[in-house]
Design a protein around this motif. Structure first.
Motif, PDB file in Angstrom:
ATOM      1  N   LEU A   1      33.762 -15.291 -44.954  1.00  0.00           N
ATOM      2  CA  LEU A   1      35.094 -14.713 -45.072  1.00  0.00           C
ATOM      3  C   LEU A   1      35.324 -14.368 -46.534  1.00  0.00           C
ATOM      4  N   HIS A   2      35.874 -13.180 -46.774  1.00  0.00           N
ATOM      5  CA  HIS A   2      36.180 -12.776 -48.136  1.00  0.00           C
ATOM      6  C   HIS A   2      37.642 -13.079 -48.440  1.00  0.00           C
ATOM      7  N   LEU A   3      37.888 -13.816 -49.533  1.00  0.00           N
ATOM      8  CA  LEU A   3      39.236 -14.170 -49.948  1.00  0.00           C
ATOM      9  C   LEU A   3      39.432 -13.786 -51.404  1.00  0.00           C
ATOM     10  N   LYS A   4      40.689 -13.713 -51.798  1.00  0.00           N
ATOM     11  CA  LYS A   4      41.016 -13.502 -53.207  1.00  0.00           C
ATOM     12  C   LYS A   4      42.053 -14.537 -53.612  1.00  0.00           C
ATOM     13  N   PHE A   5      41.690 -15.395 -54.551  1.00  0.00           N
ATOM     14  CA  PHE A   5      42.635 -16.339 -55.130  1.00  0.00           C
ATOM     15  C   PHE A   5      43.168 -15.690 -56.399  1.00  0.00           C
ATOM     16  N   GLY A   6      44.260 -14.955 -56.270  1.00  0.00           N
ATOM     17  CA  GLY A   6      44.727 -14.152 -57.391  1.00  0.00           C
ATOM     18  C   GLY A   6      43.721 -13.059 -57.670  1.00  0.00           C
ATOM     19  N   SER A   7      43.172 -13.054 -58.881  1.00  0.00           N
ATOM     20  CA  SER A   7      42.176 -12.052 -59.250  1.00  0.00           C
ATOM     21  C   SER A   7      40.753 -12.522 -58.990  1.00  0.00           C
ATOM     22  N   LYS A   8      40.584 -13.749 -58.500  1.00  0.00           N
ATOM     23  CA  LYS A   8      39.253 -14.326 -58.307  1.00  0.00           C
ATOM     24  C   LYS A   8      38.746 -14.040 -56.902  1.00  0.00           C
ATOM     25  N   ARG A   9      37.553 -13.395 -56.813  1.00  0.00           N
ATOM     26  CA  ARG A   9      36.921 -13.156 -55.519  1.00  0.00           C
ATOM     27  C   ARG A   9      36.276 -14.446 -55.019  1.00  0.00           C
TER      28      ARG A   9
ATOM     29  N   ARG B   1      31.374  -4.411 -44.519  1.00  0.00           N
ATOM     30  CA  ARG B   1      32.571  -5.000 -45.098  1.00  0.00           C
ATOM     31  C   ARG B   1      32.716  -6.440 -44.602  1.00  0.00           C
ATOM     32  N   ILE B   2      32.913  -7.369 -45.527  1.00  0.00           N
ATOM     33  CA  ILE B   2      33.080  -8.770 -45.165  1.00  0.00           C
ATOM     34  C   ILE B   2      34.457  -8.952 -44.539  1.00  0.00           C
ATOM     35  N   PRO B   3      34.558  -9.672 -43.426  1.00  0.00           N
ATOM     36  CA  PRO B   3      35.878  -9.923 -42.833  1.00  0.00           C
ATOM     37  C   PRO B   3      36.825 -10.567 -43.840  1.00  0.00           C
ATOM     38  N   THR B   4      38.096 -10.173 -43.799  1.00  0.00           N
ATOM     39  CA  THR B   4      39.065 -10.703 -44.750  1.00  0.00           C
ATOM     40  C   THR B   4      40.466 -10.644 -44.160  1.00  0.00           C
ATOM     41  N   PRO B   5      41.326 -11.603 -44.448  1.00  0.00           N
ATOM     42  CA  PRO B   5      42.720 -11.527 -43.992  1.00  0.00           C
ATOM     43  C   PRO B   5      43.484 -10.503 -44.825  1.00  0.00           C
TER      44      PRO B   5
END
Length: 535
Positions: free
Chosen positions: A97-105, A59-63
């Protein structure tokens, strides 16, 4: 054809009252759509995104994320510092780091090792650009090379730009135009004696005229430069990676803030500006700039492309030609002028470095003539100043976003197709494990040729097949402009105040407060400055 930017200007000047002018029917529609979208997105977010099958998947680290908004609530300006802070807090040293900008991975890469893997092992898989709505509105009818998806159109436009403007031979052939524009810039600065100068505006006019001379063989009037700059900066601001209208479909659907109208105005101004360059050139060269066989071919991009258009067995429209011209102008002006501004700001805050640069130029070039581009090869300290500026203040702190076009494994993590990739060049080039005193402006670090190459890992112009093809031209423009400004003038902060070095937010990381400095002609250069003609 005259450039008409009224639509762009009108939309850019909308006040708060106008932007929030929403009818009752729109509010009801918004409420209904919001409930529907909330239900759909919660269901979507409740299950993990599809990833390649891998029994050893990590699993990629994510906030922590919010439904619908993802991590948008965590983003603050300037974006590059905010993302770096998130990576430091939640990245667990993984380099991603894995982020989500709204629905965008989004995959945020903060490790030089991982970045190197991305643009070597996975270079083709990461060669696309995100299909953001704002970029489609801005460039679909006049594509920019940097924003094109990887494919036939990108290869064609890049080849045209490289062959006719950016290859080593063409860059060398146009050195005279850069020397001429450098002299014109010095003449304007020296015209009023000691004066307060807005450095980026001066640098922008120089760079715009240099590229315009390569493209069309003429200079750009000052008013046209200002209009072009406003259009370009508005486009860069609208095309940011974390644009909320790209990330949240409901905002785009209801057009809050009249973003669609503003983008349409910028796109129209951009298209009209590009077409006006072609039309003006055709009026000045009715035969397409053709010359007899015993004459030297004009070294202009438009002359060559229009002749190719005439000789092609298949009819071609003007879209590719104006796309190449606008890509050269918009890709080179803001980045190069910002680098000149940052370099001058760093010199003003480090007077010892400025003094060393001045001594080198006066020792090698002297004061009996103006510095020319051919002198740059004999000015190693000046080149180190430019390199150190690009290390501390890279052209784009997170680069132009990439998009994963096929499932792949990066740094041992499964990355799914459609993920946006942002690379934290800003932090990599300040890594204390790699650089001695990384926050200090120290050009001397690049003077030692014995330094191990790995310890000097930098990528201000990108890597791989999407690396900026204008690197050679940019370094020459910055070098001649900065060198001749130091040779001919004494520079100091206005009123002896400290220079505000805060970084603004944007694709090309401008200064938060534009640099304004006192520019005073050097007494030893007075004879040379008097011979210059203001253009």
């Amino acid at each position: 054809m005259a450039v008409n930017c009224e639509e762009f200007q009108a939309s850019a000047e909308l006040g708060p009252a106008e932007t929030m002018d929403i009818s009752v029917s729109q509010l009801l529609l918004f409420a209904s759509l919001l409930l529907l979208l909330t239900w759909l997105l919660v269901r979507l977010l409740s299950s993990p995104p599809s990833e390649p099958t891998n029994s050893h998947r990590r699993r990629i680290p994510t906030p922590p994320a919010l439904p619908i908004f993802g991590h948008l609530h965590l983003l603050k300006k300037p974006l590059h510092r905010c993302l770096a802070a998130l990576a430091g807090r939640y990245g667990a040293g993984a380099g991603v780091l894995h982020l989500k900008f709204g629905s965008k991975r989004v995959l945020f890469v903060s490790s030089a090792t991982v970045a190197d893997e991305c643009f070597t092992v996975h270079d083709v898989a990461l060669a696309d650009r995100p299909g953001l709505a704002s970029r489609r509105l801005l460039t679909d009818d006049c594509p920019a090379i940097a924003m094109c998806n990887y494919g036939a159109l990108w290869r064609r436009l890049r080849r045209l730009a490289t062959v006719h403007a950016l290859c080593a031979r063409r860059v060398a052939d146009t050195a005279g135009a850069r020397d001429a524009e450098a002299r014109a810039m010095v003449a304007r600065l020296a015209g009023g004696g000691a004066a307060v100068v807005t450095v980026k505006a001066t640098a922008y006019q120089f760079v715009a005229n240099v590229i315009m001379a390569m493209v069309a063989g003429e200079r750009m009037p000052e008013e046209k430069v200002r209009r072009f700059r406003a259009m370009t900066e508005a486009g860069l601001a609208a095309a940011g990676a974390a644009n909320r209208h790209d990330s949240l479909p409901v905002l785009r659907l209801l057009d809050f803030g009249r973003t669609r109208r503003r983008l349409a105005g910028i796109a129209m101004a951009r298209r009209q500006f590009g077409q006006s360059i072609l039309d003006d050139y055709r009026r000045r060269h009715p035969r397409g700039g053709a010359v007899s066989d015993d004459e030297e071919t004009p070294a202009t991009v438009l002359g060559n492309l229009l002749r190719q258009q005439e000789r092609s067995p298949e009819p071609r429209d003007d879209v590719a030609i104006r796309s190449v011209c606008l890509s050269l102008l918009q890709g080179g002006t803001d980045t190069s002028s910002s680098t000149i501004e940052w370099a001058m700001a760093l010199l003003l805050t480090n007077p010892d470095v400025l003094r060393k640069a001045t001594d080198e130029i006066h020792c090698i070039v002297g004061t009996s003539r103006l510095l020319q581009e051919s002198d740059l090869a004999r000015l190693p300290y000046l080149r180190c100043i430019i390199t150190e500026t690009l290390r501390l203040k890279p052209l784009a702190p997170n680069h132009v976003p990439h998009e994963v076009s096929q499932d792949c494994m990066i740094a041992g993590y499964a990355i799914s197709r459609g993920t946006m990739v942002l690379v934290d060049v800003y932090s990599m080039q300040r890594d204390p494990n790699v650089w001695e005193e990384p926050e200090r402006f120290m050009p001397e670090r690049f003077m030692d040729d014995k330094v191990d190459g790995d310890s000097r890992w930098m990528m201000p112009f990108g890597m791989g097949r999407r690396r900026c093809p204008g690197e050679g031209l940019a370094l020459r423009m910055v070098g001649i402009a900065l060198g001749i400004m130091v040779q001919c003038f004494e520079w100091e902060p206005v009123g002896g105040m400290e220079v505000d070095m805060r970084e603004g937010s944007g694709l090309t990381m401008p200064m938060e407060v534009p640099l304004v400095a006192v520019c005073r002609p050097r007494a030893e250069m007075e004879t040379q400055l008097k011979t210059l003609e203001i253009k």
